[in-house]
Scaffold this motif. Sequence first.
Motif, mmCIF file in Angstrom:
data_model
loop_
_atom_site.group_PDB
_atom_site.id
_atom_site.type_symbol
_atom_site.label_atom_id
_atom_site.label_comp_id
_atom_site.label_asym_id
_atom_site.label_seq_id
_atom_site.Cartn_x
_atom_site.Cartn_y
_atom_site.Cartn_z
ATOM 1 N N LYS A 105 66.601 46.327 -63.944
ATOM 2 C CA LYS A 105 65.991 45.124 -63.222
ATOM 3 C C LYS A 105 64.640 44.870 -63.469
ATOM 4 O O LYS A 105 63.826 44.480 -62.432
ATOM 5 C CB LYS A 105 66.326 45.382 -61.676
ATOM 6 N N PRO A 106 64.043 44.565 -64.728
ATOM 7 C CA PRO A 106 62.774 44.234 -65.183
ATOM 8 C C PRO A 106 62.526 42.635 -64.684
ATOM 9 O O PRO A 106 63.550 41.982 -64.768
ATOM 10 C CB PRO A 106 62.940 44.140 -66.705
ATOM 11 N N LYS A 107 61.339 42.524 -64.299
ATOM 12 C CA LYS A 107 60.824 41.194 -63.951
ATOM 13 C C LYS A 107 60.506 40.273 -65.006
ATOM 14 O O LYS A 107 60.783 38.966 -65.073
ATOM 15 C CB LYS A 107 59.595 41.140 -62.682
ATOM 16 N N TRP A 108 59.790 40.782 -65.714
ATOM 17 C CA TRP A 108 59.556 40.112 -67.139
ATOM 18 C C TRP A 108 60.124 40.878 -68.544
ATOM 19 O O TRP A 108 60.112 42.071 -68.477
ATOM 20 C CB TRP A 108 57.901 40.289 -67.389
ATOM 21 N N LEU A 109 60.289 40.158 -69.462
ATOM 22 C CA LEU A 109 60.866 40.536 -70.536
ATOM 23 C C LEU A 109 59.867 40.209 -71.704
ATOM 24 O O LEU A 109 59.412 38.883 -71.561
ATOM 25 C CB LEU A 109 62.431 40.048 -71.012
ATOM 26 N N PHE A 110 59.638 41.023 -72.785
ATOM 27 C CA PHE A 110 58.916 40.559 -73.645
ATOM 28 C C PHE A 110 59.755 40.874 -75.010
ATOM 29 O O PHE A 110 60.352 41.860 -75.164
ATOM 30 C CB PHE A 110 57.516 41.329 -74.230
ATOM 31 N N ALA A 111 59.974 39.673 -75.822
ATOM 32 C CA ALA A 111 60.988 39.854 -77.085
ATOM 33 C C ALA A 111 59.936 39.427 -78.277
ATOM 34 O O ALA A 111 58.809 38.572 -78.248
ATOM 35 C CB ALA A 111 61.864 38.715 -76.855
ATOM 36 N N PRO A 112 60.501 39.566 -79.457
ATOM 37 C CA PRO A 112 59.881 39.000 -80.473
ATOM 38 C C PRO A 112 59.792 37.520 -80.730
ATOM 39 O O PRO A 112 60.719 37.097 -80.258
ATOM 40 C CB PRO A 112 60.669 39.815 -81.946
ATOM 41 N N TYR A 113 58.508 37.154 -81.582
ATOM 42 C CA TYR A 113 58.823 35.541 -81.695
ATOM 43 C C TYR A 113 60.048 35.287 -82.408
ATOM 44 O O TYR A 113 60.724 35.982 -83.239
ATOM 45 C CB TYR A 113 57.596 35.295 -82.427
ATOM 46 N N TRP A 114 60.656 34.141 -81.929
ATOM 47 C CA TRP A 114 61.947 33.699 -82.762
ATOM 48 C C TRP A 114 61.790 33.377 -84.038
ATOM 49 O O TRP A 114 63.093 33.104 -84.436
ATOM 50 C CB TRP A 114 62.348 32.644 -81.659
ATOM 51 N N ILE A 115 61.083 33.141 -84.636
ATOM 52 C CA ILE A 115 60.811 33.141 -86.174
ATOM 53 C C ILE A 115 60.178 33.994 -86.887
ATOM 54 O O ILE A 115 59.054 34.553 -86.442
ATOM 55 C CB ILE A 115 59.919 31.565 -86.526
ATOM 56 N N ASP A 116 60.965 34.830 -87.893
ATOM 57 C CA ASP A 116 60.313 35.879 -88.564
ATOM 58 C C ASP A 116 61.000 35.864 -89.844
ATOM 59 O O ASP A 116 61.954 35.280 -90.228
ATOM 60 C CB ASP A 116 60.491 36.975 -87.695
ATOM 61 N N ALA A 117 60.209 36.636 -90.917
ATOM 62 C CA ALA A 117 60.860 36.910 -92.183
ATOM 63 C C ALA A 117 61.814 37.966 -92.033
ATOM 64 O O ALA A 117 62.457 38.099 -92.936
ATOM 65 C CB ALA A 117 59.626 37.340 -93.258
ATOM 66 N N HIS A 118 61.892 38.917 -91.141
ATOM 67 C CA HIS A 118 62.819 39.991 -91.129
ATOM 68 C C HIS A 118 64.107 39.646 -90.232
ATOM 69 O O HIS A 118 63.913 39.240 -88.825
ATOM 70 C CB HIS A 118 62.015 41.060 -90.266
ATOM 71 N N PRO A 119 65.298 39.467 -90.828
ATOM 72 C CA PRO A 119 66.244 39.138 -90.056
ATOM 73 C C PRO A 119 66.622 39.904 -88.698
ATOM 74 O O PRO A 119 67.149 39.367 -87.863
ATOM 75 C CB PRO A 119 67.494 39.312 -91.261
ATOM 76 N N ASP A 120 66.496 41.119 -88.561
ATOM 77 C CA ASP A 120 66.466 41.838 -87.648
ATOM 78 C C ASP A 120 65.905 41.525 -86.274
ATOM 79 O O ASP A 120 66.213 41.375 -85.062
ATOM 80 C CB ASP A 120 66.233 43.371 -87.850
ATOM 81 N N HIS A 121 64.446 40.820 -86.442
ATOM 82 C CA HIS A 121 63.628 40.330 -85.355
ATOM 83 C C HIS A 121 64.179 39.117 -84.847
ATOM 84 O O HIS A 121 64.025 38.816 -83.803
ATOM 85 C CB HIS A 121 62.369 40.233 -86.027
ATOM 86 N N VAL A 122 64.696 38.182 -85.935
ATOM 87 C CA VAL A 122 65.321 37.070 -85.247
ATOM 88 C C VAL A 122 66.623 37.198 -84.809
ATOM 89 O O VAL A 122 66.720 36.677 -83.651
ATOM 90 C CB VAL A 122 65.630 36.163 -86.590
ATOM 91 N N ALA A 123 67.473 38.290 -85.114
ATOM 92 C CA ALA A 123 68.665 38.544 -84.400
ATOM 93 C C ALA A 123 68.409 39.266 -83.006
ATOM 94 O O ALA A 123 69.009 38.965 -81.973
ATOM 95 C CB ALA A 123 69.432 39.398 -85.238
ATOM 96 N N ALA A 124 67.151 39.927 -83.032
ATOM 97 C CA ALA A 124 66.896 40.715 -81.692
ATOM 98 C C ALA A 124 66.475 39.402 -80.645
ATOM 99 O O ALA A 124 67.015 39.788 -79.621
ATOM 100 C CB ALA A 124 65.655 41.438 -81.945
ATOM 101 N N THR A 125 65.735 38.707 -81.055
ATOM 102 C CA THR A 125 65.314 37.461 -79.973
ATOM 103 C C THR A 125 66.646 36.813 -79.483
ATOM 104 O O THR A 125 66.767 36.586 -78.501
ATOM 105 C CB THR A 125 64.203 36.542 -80.581
ATOM 106 N N GLU A 126 67.571 36.581 -80.522
ATOM 107 C CA GLU A 126 68.632 35.843 -79.953
ATOM 108 C C GLU A 126 69.708 36.587 -78.959
ATOM 109 O O GLU A 126 70.253 36.181 -78.124
ATOM 110 C CB GLU A 126 69.520 35.496 -81.290
ATOM 111 N N LEU A 127 69.492 38.013 -79.389
ATOM 112 C CA LEU A 127 70.249 38.948 -78.669
ATOM 113 C C LEU A 127 69.827 39.042 -77.137
ATOM 114 O O LEU A 127 70.478 39.155 -76.149
ATOM 115 C CB LEU A 127 70.494 40.134 -79.279
ATOM 116 N N ILE A 128 68.453 39.204 -77.129
ATOM 117 C CA ILE A 128 67.623 39.393 -75.904
ATOM 118 C C ILE A 128 67.794 37.990 -74.973
ATOM 119 O O ILE A 128 68.349 38.182 -73.680
ATOM 120 C CB ILE A 128 66.081 39.748 -76.131
ATOM 121 N N GLU A 129 67.758 36.854 -75.472
ATOM 122 C CA GLU A 129 68.011 35.630 -74.588
ATOM 123 C C GLU A 129 69.276 35.498 -74.280
ATOM 124 O O GLU A 129 69.461 35.383 -73.087
ATOM 125 C CB GLU A 129 67.670 34.463 -75.354
#
Length: 229
Positions: free
Chosen positions: A95-119
């Motif tokens: 039950k976190p109040k705030w989430l911190f995710a990677p920026y949605w544009i990145d050269a690393h595909p895992d980072h981009v996928a992570a943000t889409e997954l988090i949202e």
Amino acid sequence: MLDILVIAPHPDDAELGMGGAIMKFIAEGRRVGVLDLTSGEPTPHGSLEIRARETAAATKIMGLEWRENLGLPNRSLEPTLENRAKLAAVFRREKPKWLFAPYWIDAHPDHVAATELIEAARFWSKLTKTDLPGEPHHPQRIYNYYCIHLKQALQPAFVLDITAEWDRKLASVRAYETQFITGRPTASPTFFEHFEAEAAYWGKTIGVRYGEPFTSREPIGMRSMGELV
């Protein structure tokens, strides 16, 4: 229950992107957790065992009391329905109040996928009439930190002063020896020279020694101007 949950595609991304903020939040009395989505391995000089030791060392340096790994595959991270359910279950449990995710544009595909997954998992976390474990929960805010693979001129929404936390942030990143020391070029400018210069640049933009930039897709609300640098 967590106040803040930082979600990182790999161990070391949280330290690189917002290690100073994590330590500042902890010092302010907030309960902070880091959820690594993958092991980060394989890498050229690492292994599962070594990476786990490095992560434990960095976690201790930052003073984190809550850190977990979701166990998703490195290099092929995808925002699948199965992974969305796994992540939403963590949100409902902690039950976190705030989430911190990677920026949605990145050269690393895992980072981009992570943000889409988090949202997507944030949305699923609030659903009723579902077979997800726990009670519905919707984190109030989602903010974005920047990872090192990004090759862009940034326009952050805000920059956090991490001058007091800089030395420990640097130590937490150095704990990942296989990622940032072993096999790295030793000629100047080194990785760590670039790393410090970047933090100093963001500090300069707000008139302090070191800073960390953040942004958000959503408007950032304020009750007063009193805490602005």
